[in-house]
Design a protein around this motif. Structure first.
Motif, PDB file in Angstrom:
ATOM      1  N   SER A 510       0.858  -1.182   0.000  1.00 59.05           N
ATOM      2  CA  SER A 510       0.000   0.000   0.000  1.00 59.05           C
ATOM      3  C   SER A 510       0.900   1.239   0.000  1.00 59.05           C
ATOM      4  N   PRO A 511       0.419   2.377  -0.539  1.00 58.35           N
ATOM      5  CA  PRO A 511       1.279   3.549  -0.718  1.00 58.35           C
ATOM      6  C   PRO A 511       2.015   3.959   0.557  1.00 58.35           C
ATOM      7  N   PHE A 512       3.294   4.255   0.407  1.00 52.63           N
ATOM      8  CA  PHE A 512       4.139   4.638   1.534  1.00 52.63           C
ATOM      9  C   PHE A 512       3.874   6.084   1.941  1.00 52.63           C
ATOM     10  N   PRO A 513       3.955   6.383   3.229  1.00 51.88           N
ATOM     11  CA  PRO A 513       3.935   7.791   3.664  1.00 51.88           C
ATOM     12  C   PRO A 513       5.127   8.533   3.062  1.00 51.88           C
ATOM     13  N   HIS A 514       4.946   9.808   2.821  1.00 53.59           N
ATOM     14  CA  HIS A 514       6.013  10.578   2.186  1.00 53.59           C
ATOM     15  C   HIS A 514       7.278  10.622   3.037  1.00 53.59           C
ATOM     16  N   LYS A 515       7.132  10.592   4.354  1.00 48.46           N
ATOM     17  CA  LYS A 515       8.321  10.566   5.220  1.00 48.46           C
ATOM     18  C   LYS A 515       9.155   9.310   4.957  1.00 48.46           C
ATOM     19  N   ALA A 516       8.476   8.202   4.722  1.00 48.26           N
ATOM     20  CA  ALA A 516       9.186   6.956   4.440  1.00 48.26           C
ATOM     21  C   ALA A 516       9.836   7.009   3.064  1.00 48.26           C
ATOM     22  N   VAL A 517       9.163   7.620   2.097  1.00 51.59           N
ATOM     23  CA  VAL A 517       9.749   7.771   0.769  1.00 51.59           C
ATOM     24  C   VAL A 517      11.005   8.628   0.844  1.00 51.59           C
ATOM     25  N   GLU A 518      10.910   9.712   1.598  1.00 47.86           N
ATOM     26  CA  GLU A 518      12.081  10.591   1.775  1.00 47.86           C
ATOM     27  C   GLU A 518      13.235   9.849   2.438  1.00 47.86           C
ATOM     28  N   ALA A 519      12.917   9.009   3.421  1.00 43.57           N
ATOM     29  CA  ALA A 519      13.957   8.240   4.099  1.00 43.57           C
ATOM     30  C   ALA A 519      14.612   7.235   3.153  1.00 43.57           C
ATOM     31  N   LEU A 520      13.802   6.552   2.369  1.00 43.35           N
ATOM     32  CA  LEU A 520      14.337   5.616   1.378  1.00 43.35           C
ATOM     33  C   LEU A 520      15.334   6.312   0.459  1.00 43.35           C
ATOM     34  N   ASP A 521      14.950   7.481  -0.014  1.00 43.48           N
ATOM     35  CA  ASP A 521      15.805   8.199  -0.961  1.00 43.48           C
ATOM     36  C   ASP A 521      17.078   8.703  -0.293  1.00 43.48           C
ATOM     37  N   LYS A 522      16.929   9.193   0.939  1.00 45.92           N
ATOM     38  CA  LYS A 522      18.099   9.725   1.642  1.00 45.92           C
ATOM     39  C   LYS A 522      19.098   8.620   1.957  1.00 45.92           C
ATOM     40  N   ILE A 523      18.610   7.461   2.360  1.00 43.31           N
ATOM     41  CA  ILE A 523      19.500   6.374   2.774  1.00 43.31           C
ATOM     42  C   ILE A 523      20.135   5.682   1.573  1.00 43.31           C
ATOM     43  N   TYR A 524      19.347   5.464   0.502  1.00 37.92           N
ATOM     44  CA  TYR A 524      19.847   4.674  -0.633  1.00 37.92           C
ATOM     45  C   TYR A 524      20.137   5.505  -1.878  1.00 37.92           C
ATOM     46  N   ASN A 525      19.892   6.809  -1.812  1.00 39.26           N
ATOM     47  CA  ASN A 525      20.199   7.708  -2.931  1.00 39.26           C
ATOM     48  C   ASN A 525      19.562   7.214  -4.232  1.00 39.26           C
ATOM     49  N   LEU A 526      18.279   6.901  -4.195  1.00 39.50           N
ATOM     50  CA  LEU A 526      17.620   6.241  -5.320  1.00 39.50           C
ATOM     51  C   LEU A 526      17.280   7.181  -6.470  1.00 39.50           C
ATOM     52  N   THR A 527      16.955   8.410  -6.180  1.00 35.81           N
ATOM     53  CA  THR A 527      16.572   9.334  -7.240  1.00 35.81           C
ATOM     54  C   THR A 527      17.716   9.583  -8.213  1.00 35.81           C
ATOM     55  N   ASP A 528      18.946   9.513  -7.718  1.00 38.49           N
ATOM     56  CA  ASP A 528      20.101   9.815  -8.564  1.00 38.49           C
ATOM     57  C   ASP A 528      20.688   8.588  -9.265  1.00 38.49           C
ATOM     58  N   VAL A 529      20.055   7.418  -9.089  1.00 39.72           N
ATOM     59  CA  VAL A 529      20.567   6.210  -9.733  1.00 39.72           C
ATOM     60  C   VAL A 529      20.475   6.361 -11.252  1.00 39.72           C
ATOM     61  N   VAL A 530      21.512   5.922 -11.968  1.00 38.68           N
ATOM     62  CA  VAL A 530      21.560   6.004 -13.427  1.00 38.68           C
ATOM     63  C   VAL A 530      20.917   4.773 -14.066  1.00 38.68           C
ATOM     64  N   ASN A 531      21.031   3.634 -13.432  1.00 47.20           N
ATOM     65  CA  ASN A 531      20.519   2.381 -13.982  1.00 47.20           C
ATOM     66  C   ASN A 531      19.007   2.478 -14.217  1.00 47.20           C
ATOM     67  N   SER A 532      18.594   2.360 -15.479  1.00 45.21           N
ATOM     68  CA  SER A 532      17.197   2.598 -15.835  1.00 45.21           C
ATOM     69  C   SER A 532      16.257   1.547 -15.256  1.00 45.21           C
ATOM     70  N   GLU A 533      16.729   0.312 -15.094  1.00 43.28           N
ATOM     71  CA  GLU A 533      15.869  -0.731 -14.529  1.00 43.28           C
ATOM     72  C   GLU A 533      15.532  -0.441 -13.067  1.00 43.28           C
ATOM     73  N   ILE A 534      16.440   0.204 -12.352  1.00 40.34           N
ATOM     74  CA  ILE A 534      16.190   0.584 -10.959  1.00 40.34           C
ATOM     75  C   ILE A 534      15.355   1.862 -10.894  1.00 40.34           C
ATOM     76  N   ARG A 535      15.616   2.774 -11.807  1.00 40.13           N
ATOM     77  CA  ARG A 535      14.855   4.027 -11.826  1.00 40.13           C
ATOM     78  C   ARG A 535      13.357   3.763 -11.994  1.00 40.13           C
ATOM     79  N   LEU A 536      13.011   2.768 -12.816  1.00 37.98           N
ATOM     80  CA  LEU A 536      11.595   2.520 -13.085  1.00 37.98           C
ATOM     81  C   LEU A 536      10.814   2.164 -11.823  1.00 37.98           C
ATOM     82  N   PRO A 537      11.153   1.118 -11.060  1.00 39.08           N
ATOM     83  CA  PRO A 537      10.323   0.804  -9.886  1.00 39.08           C
ATOM     84  C   PRO A 537      10.392   1.877  -8.811  1.00 39.08           C
TER      85      PRO A 537
END
Length: 609
Positions: A510-537
């Protein structure tokens, strides 16, 4: 009688044996002009007419020898184009040979072709042209019997100012002045029309193996050569499992970003997307897939698009066999888990009861592009994997795979052809008990029922277990806003595919709270990933939560490349967002000319209707 619901040509009366193209390219007018010579053989008595598939082609003249023939274009069908009716000078008996020459030019609206301005290329200096004929777009490139049931050889002379490549062997070049050349080609292994391919542009090549050259714009050449250096390993492994590679060379062309697919198995010259250039060779399993088509699809071909799973399900099965031999059985099992999730996405998109989720769908009055999905790939793979277990595992099934190719090489087959030979092979080579095992399969549900496979295969969890554990940990923690237990070390040893599976599992919660989304991105740096297969999900996860900071990154991704696997789901999800619908439509309309015509038409159906 040969049946193809997606062709207007009279393939049960007469069949093409060879095509010769003689064309000149005009970048200013965005057309190809010249002629095609078609060789036919009659397959019944009293043939007085030949009907060909066309779409938006300007037919100037039809000749039988030096004699002009009467011809007319039927009214245009929106899905299938216009049938070209050609009146023969006499009635021909069965097994007679006929040769016609058709003078014509393509249209700027040719759905097989994309004409790129210099600004749309990597180098920004030269125009570029490429074709994509699968499924039924060869008819917009040349008048032909545009059906997988018809397998033919072809040759071509192409007049062009830039390097020209085709899905064939290059047999010569001839200078014709003003910087132009005639590029000459020959493909002497029989192929269906959808595998005729042409690319023209500022293209350079570098040899990467004994029978492989990688081609691309010069700016991408070194990166492409490095990424695909293991190509020969894939070919040799396929040969060891199946039969000798028959296509002479196996070259790769890395196309500009607007190419709508991950790869296209054009014989002798596989087309691939630049989104595979991850810089770590993590996405080259697409090349293993396209190489597997050298046997499944190209050598043994589905008779029409209703039996498309015979091309793609078999190819995925062989691809994963190759990966297992090179990287271990755990890799095959993990790829199967990943593929199953893609199948689930497609079934959920169409709806579990949709006729487009049937393994052998009925496509009367249906454009095959409209039902294109992962279902023939992954439902087909799951069926073959299930049969492999039923008959006794790899030691029984792998020799059968080779026999299958030998039995049907050079032919176009139906699912019944495949099934009949499977029963025959198993009984002749392993006795009546294997036949009894096959009889226990619910064939009707596997082949003709919509939705999920009737049996869910169990795949090894060795590589997926860590993904599931981490996803569950995040799912449990997401509502308390306490993320101290997570760190970049969680995924530092994950492969790119493990990261994809981890993110897919989060996306499907079920949809994640925005605080959790922000934490995911801060910890794993997902928004800046270049790999297109990872960017999609990752971007799908964010859009499902209506996380608006991701919007500009989504727009950047869907306008930086045109691969439908990425752009279509992201456009659909952005369009569903409360504040994203207007942005999705605006982005598409501003960038419509960037996308290949096939992709543009499908995106438009997704979000504009």
């Amino acid at each position: 009688m040969v049946y193809d619901p997606n062709s207007l040509s009279n393939i049960s009366d007469v069949q093409t044996t060879h095509i010769h193209l003689d064309l000149s390219v005009d970048f200013s007018e965005k057309v190809l002009s010249g002629y095609v010579v078609l060789n036919f053989i009659t397959v019944r008595e009293d043939v007085s007419e030949i009907i060909l598939d066309t779409r938006d082609i300007d037919v100037k003249q039809v000749l039988f020898g030096d004699k002009p023939l009467k011809s007319n274009l039927a009214p245009r069908d929106e899905k299938f184009g216009s049938a070209l009716h050609i009146e023969l000078p006499e009635s021909f008996a069965e097994n007679k040979r006929i040769q016609l020459k058709i003078v014509y030019n393509t249209s700027p609206t040719c759905t097989a072709a994309q004409w790129l301005e210099p600004s749309q290329t990597i180098g920004k200096k030269y125009p570029y042209f490429f074709t994509q004929c699968q499924a039924i777009h060869a008819r917009s490139l040349l008048p032909c019997q545009d059906s997988p049931a018809i397998k033919l050889t072809y040759s071509a002379n192409i007049r062009s100012p830039y390097q020209t490549l085709m899905s064939a062997m290059t047999i010569g070049e001839e200078d014709v002045g003003n910087g132009a050349k005639i590029y000459k080609f020959e493909q002497m292994t029989k192929i269906p029309s959808y595998l005729i391919a042409l690319a023209i542009g500022n293209i350079k090549g570098k040899k990467i193996g004994p029978r492989s050259t990688v081609w691309t714009e010069p700016e991408n050449l070194e990166a492409s050569a490095w990424e695909f250096v293991d190509t020969e390993k894939f070919i040799a492994t396929g040969e060891d499992m199946l039969t000798p590679y028959e296509w002479g060379k196996y070259d790769l062309l890395v196309l500009p970003p607007s190419f709508p697919y991950g790869g296209m198995e054009n014989p002798s010259l596989t087309f691939v997307t630049p989104t595979l250039l991850a810089g770590d060779r993590s996405l080259v399993d697409v090349v293993a897939h396209e190489i597997s088509h050298s046997w499944m699809g190209n050598l043994v071909t589905a008779v029409n698009w209703e039996h498309f799973w015979l091309n793609e399900g078999w190819t995925v099965f062989i691809e994963r066999k190759i990966l297992a031999r090179l990287y271990g059985e755990n890799e095959r099992q993990f790829q199967a888990i990943l593929g199953y999730s893609f199948m689930v996405d497609s079934i959920e998109l169409f709806g579990e009861n949709s006729p487009f989720t049937v393994l052998v769908p009925k496509l009367n009055n249906v454009d095959p592009d409209d039902c294109f999905s992962n279902i023939p790939y992954e439902k087909g793979f799951n069926f073959l994997y299930y049969i492999e277990q039923i008959v006794g595992g790899t030691q029984v099934f792998e020799p059968y795979m080779k026999a299958h190719v030998k039995q049907f090489r050079g032919k176009s087959i139906t699912t019944d052809d495949w099934k009949d030979y499977l029963f025959k092979y198993m009984e002749e080579n392993h006795g009546p008990e294997k036949k009894e095992a096959l009889l226990k399969i619910d064939w009707d549900r596997w082949l003709n029922a919509p939705g999920y496979p009737p049996v869910k295969n169990e795949f090894g969890q060795t590589l997926s277990k860590a993904c599931s554990q981490l996803a569950k940990k995040w799912d449990n923690a997401r509502n308390n806003n306490k993320f101290e237990a997570f760190s970049p070390d969680d995924i530092k040893d994950f492969t790119s595919n493990q990261k994809v599976v981890f993110l897919q599992q989060l996306r499907d919660c079920s949809p994640f709270p925005h605080k959790a989304v922000e934490a995911l991105d801060k910890i794993y740096n997902l928004t800046d990933v270049v790999n297109s297969e990872i960017r999609l999900p990752w971007q799908e996860l964010c859009l499902k939560t209506e996380y608006e900071p991701i919007f500009p990154h989504v727009v950047n991704f869907i306008t930086g490349q045109g691969r439908m696997k990425f752009v279509r789901p992201l456009y659909r999800l952005l369009n569903k967002c409360k504040n994203g619908s207007e942005l999705a439509k605006k982005t598409f309309l501003e960038n419509k000319s960037f996308y290949h015509p096939i992709a543009a038409a499908l995106i438009e159906k997704d979000i504009m209707t």
